[in-house]
Design a protein around this motif. Structure first.
Motif, PDB file in Angstrom:
ATOM      1  N   LYS A  27       0.636  -1.101   0.104  1.00  0.00           N
ATOM      2  CA  LYS A  27      -0.453   0.339   0.343  1.00  0.00           C
ATOM      3  C   LYS A  27       1.029   0.946   0.225  1.00  0.00           C
ATOM      4  O   LYS A  27       1.834   1.647   0.776  1.00  0.00           O
ATOM      5  CB  LYS A  27      -0.499  -0.021   1.242  1.00  0.00           C
ATOM      6  CG  LYS A  27      -2.047  -1.434   1.891  1.00  0.00           C
ATOM      7  CD  LYS A  27      -2.447  -1.398   0.361  1.00  0.00           C
ATOM      8  CE  LYS A  27      -3.772  -2.772   0.622  1.00  0.00           C
ATOM      9  NZ  LYS A  27      -4.548  -3.109  -0.430  1.00  0.00           N
ATOM     10  N   ILE A  28      -0.192   2.104  -0.630  1.00  0.00           N
ATOM     11  CA  ILE A  28       1.425   3.553  -0.203  1.00  0.00           C
ATOM     12  C   ILE A  28       0.740   4.729   0.561  1.00  0.00           C
ATOM     13  O   ILE A  28      -0.378   3.995   1.406  1.00  0.00           O
ATOM     14  CB  ILE A  28       0.880   4.921  -1.587  1.00  0.00           C
ATOM     15  CG1 ILE A  28      -0.529   5.122  -2.445  1.00  0.00           C
ATOM     16  CG2 ILE A  28       1.210   3.780  -3.401  1.00  0.00           C
ATOM     17  CD1 ILE A  28      -0.971   6.047  -2.578  1.00  0.00           C
ATOM     18  N   ILE A  32      -3.129   4.332   3.701  1.00  0.00           N
ATOM     19  CA  ILE A  32      -2.645   3.163   4.576  1.00  0.00           C
ATOM     20  C   ILE A  32      -3.312   4.168   5.815  1.00  0.00           C
ATOM     21  O   ILE A  32      -4.023   4.226   7.099  1.00  0.00           O
ATOM     22  CB  ILE A  32      -1.136   3.326   4.428  1.00  0.00           C
ATOM     23  CG1 ILE A  32      -0.541   2.247   4.094  1.00  0.00           C
ATOM     24  CG2 ILE A  32      -1.017   3.172   6.580  1.00  0.00           C
ATOM     25  CD1 ILE A  32       1.372   2.517   4.568  1.00  0.00           C
ATOM     26  N   ALA A  33      -3.202   5.131   5.463  1.00  0.00           N
ATOM     27  CA  ALA A  33      -3.990   6.590   6.165  1.00  0.00           C
ATOM     28  C   ALA A  33      -5.718   6.453   5.889  1.00  0.00           C
ATOM     29  O   ALA A  33      -6.551   5.980   6.973  1.00  0.00           O
ATOM     30  CB  ALA A  33      -3.536   8.063   5.844  1.00  0.00           C
ATOM     31  N   GLY A 164       7.541   3.657  -0.733  1.00  0.00           N
ATOM     32  CA  GLY A 164       9.017   4.077   0.128  1.00  0.00           C
ATOM     33  C   GLY A 164       9.361   4.486   1.187  1.00  0.00           C
ATOM     34  O   GLY A 164      10.106   5.110   2.883  1.00  0.00           O
ATOM     35  N   CYS A 165       7.918   4.845   2.160  1.00  0.00           N
ATOM     36  CA  CYS A 165       7.694   5.475   3.495  1.00  0.00           C
ATOM     37  C   CYS A 165       7.820   3.922   4.719  1.00  0.00           C
ATOM     38  O   CYS A 165       7.825   2.904   4.246  1.00  0.00           O
ATOM     39  CB  CYS A 165       6.056   5.812   3.955  1.00  0.00           C
ATOM     40  SG  CYS A 165       6.022   7.219   2.640  1.00  0.00           S
ATOM     41  N   LEU A 166       8.156   4.323   5.198  1.00  0.00           N
ATOM     42  CA  LEU A 166       8.409   3.971   7.055  1.00  0.00           C
ATOM     43  C   LEU A 166       7.338   3.744   7.750  1.00  0.00           C
ATOM     44  O   LEU A 166       6.617   5.055   8.050  1.00  0.00           O
ATOM     45  CB  LEU A 166       9.622   3.980   7.918  1.00  0.00           C
ATOM     46  CG  LEU A 166      10.151   3.676   8.496  1.00  0.00           C
ATOM     47  CD1 LEU A 166      10.668   2.226   8.571  1.00  0.00           C
ATOM     48  CD2 LEU A 166      10.859   4.205   9.254  1.00  0.00           C
ATOM     49  N   VAL A 167       7.002   2.487   7.680  1.00  0.00           N
ATOM     50  CA  VAL A 167       5.648   1.693   8.657  1.00  0.00           C
ATOM     51  C   VAL A 167       6.210   1.700   9.947  1.00  0.00           C
ATOM     52  O   VAL A 167       6.940   0.322  10.216  1.00  0.00           O
ATOM     53  CB  VAL A 167       4.688   1.285   7.470  1.00  0.00           C
ATOM     54  CG1 VAL A 167       3.008   0.953   8.452  1.00  0.00           C
ATOM     55  CG2 VAL A 167       4.143   2.046   6.446  1.00  0.00           C
ATOM     56  N   ARG A 178       0.332  -3.932   4.804  1.00  0.00           N
ATOM     57  CA  ARG A 178       0.144  -2.642   4.208  1.00  0.00           C
ATOM     58  C   ARG A 178       1.856  -2.536   3.803  1.00  0.00           C
ATOM     59  O   ARG A 178       2.418  -2.141   2.415  1.00  0.00           O
ATOM     60  CB  ARG A 178       0.583  -1.703   4.843  1.00  0.00           C
ATOM     61  CG  ARG A 178      -0.840  -0.503   5.748  1.00  0.00           C
ATOM     62  CD  ARG A 178      -1.868  -1.418   6.206  1.00  0.00           C
ATOM     63  NE  ARG A 178      -2.680  -1.229   6.591  1.00  0.00           N
ATOM     64  CZ  ARG A 178      -3.475  -1.745   7.403  1.00  0.00           C
ATOM     65  NH1 ARG A 178      -3.511  -2.798   8.110  1.00  0.00           N
ATOM     66  NH2 ARG A 178      -5.204  -1.055   7.946  1.00  0.00           N
ATOM     67  N   CYS A 179       2.561  -3.719   4.539  1.00  0.00           N
ATOM     68  CA  CYS A 179       3.887  -4.211   3.766  1.00  0.00           C
ATOM     69  C   CYS A 179       4.483  -5.074   2.830  1.00  0.00           C
ATOM     70  O   CYS A 179       5.147  -5.056   2.513  1.00  0.00           O
ATOM     71  CB  CYS A 179       4.781  -3.878   4.725  1.00  0.00           C
ATOM     72  SG  CYS A 179       4.982  -1.795   5.274  1.00  0.00           S
ATOM     73  N   GLY A 180       3.265  -5.608   2.810  1.00  0.00           N
ATOM     74  CA  GLY A 180       3.848  -6.952   2.359  1.00  0.00           C
ATOM     75  C   GLY A 180       4.267  -8.667   3.719  1.00  0.00           C
ATOM     76  O   GLY A 180       3.948  -7.759   4.406  1.00  0.00           O
TER      77      GLY A 180
END
Length: 254
Positions: A27-28, A32-33, A164-167, A178-180
């Motif tokens: 997800k981007i 996610i938000a 490429g965001c850190l979750v 969200r990040c697989g």
């Protein structure tokens, strides 16, 4: 708790961005938000102008590991767990008796940022308890994470989204969905600062490296972070063999 920060602020370890097997349903940040906001009625959300955000919900909260948040001087902190020495720390930092653990962490960070002659790992060692926290200094645009437990009671997980965001979250399922498979538990006994990277409390002079698990077919399937006892930070000469590792990981979080 949940936090999502863009790459240029968070600067996550490159091992988290590897194309792992099964990481195709990423997800981007905006997705996610939207997903998080739609499912939790008690959600407290801190949204920043660039699209990054932090969020806190008390849903599924354990009595032995409560969550709290605070905003002081444009510093945002979400705290998960407890401190044994809160009273002593209040006196150390000149805080009132009503100061929460999250407030103590913010004050410790401010001293570290502005005045402290000692390193970040020593600041975290002074916090006696089982906890994890996510702290963002919006003025300095600096991210600070830490996890101080050995039994998995205050876990935090991190991964990288499609953009490429850190979750980061204390809920493994949130990060996994969200990040697989491009996620892993944040290693216990470690802190992460966006300008310094991942550091071990127990071995602050040694590098913490991401070790990628490769399956028989040659596909990367997971990453864990471990202390390399023979590779020291700050350009200290390398000694010994690459094969000698001291693990600070609790596994893959499955």
């Amino acid at each position: 708790m949940l936090a999502v920060f863009e790459n240029k602020i968070a600067n996550p370890p490159e091992e988290l961005s590897l194309p792992f097997k099964g990481s195709g349903n990423l997800k981007i940040r905006e997705q996610i938000a939207a997903l998080v906001s739609s499912g939790r009625a008690d959600l407290t959300r801190f949204a920043f102008s660039n699209g990054d955000f932090m969020a806190l919900s008390h849903q599924d909260e354990h009595a032995t590991c409560p969550r709290s948040s605070v905003v002081i001087d444009d510093i945002f902190c979400i705290f998960n767990g407890y401190l044994h020495n809160t009273c002593d720390l209040r006196r150390t930092y000149g805080l009132s008796r009503q100061a929460t653990e999250a407030m103590v962490v913010v004050e410790a960070y401010k001293v570290l940022r502005d005045r402290a002659p000692y390193p970040a790992d020593q600041v975290i060692k002074d916090l006696d308890g089982k906890f994890s926290f996510i702290l963002f200094d919006s003025k300095a645009t600096k991210l600070f994470l830490a996890r101080h437990d050995r039994d998995g009671s205050a876990e935090i997980h991190w991964g990288v989204s499609a953009d490429g965001c850190l979750v980061c979250s204390d809920d493994a399922e949130i990060v996994r969905k969200r990040c697989g498979d491009r996620y892993t538990p944040f290693p216990p006994g470690c802190l992460f600062k966006s300008e310094e990277g991942l550091i071990s409390f127990d071995h602050p002079l040694n590098e913490v490296r991401g070790i990628v698990r490769v399956e028989e077919e040659g596909c990367s399937s997971a990453v864990i972070f471990q202390v390399d006892l023979y590779t020291q930070r700050y350009s200290i000469p390398r000694k010994g063999s690459d094969a000698n590792w001291a693990s600070v990981s609790v596994g893959e979080g499955d």
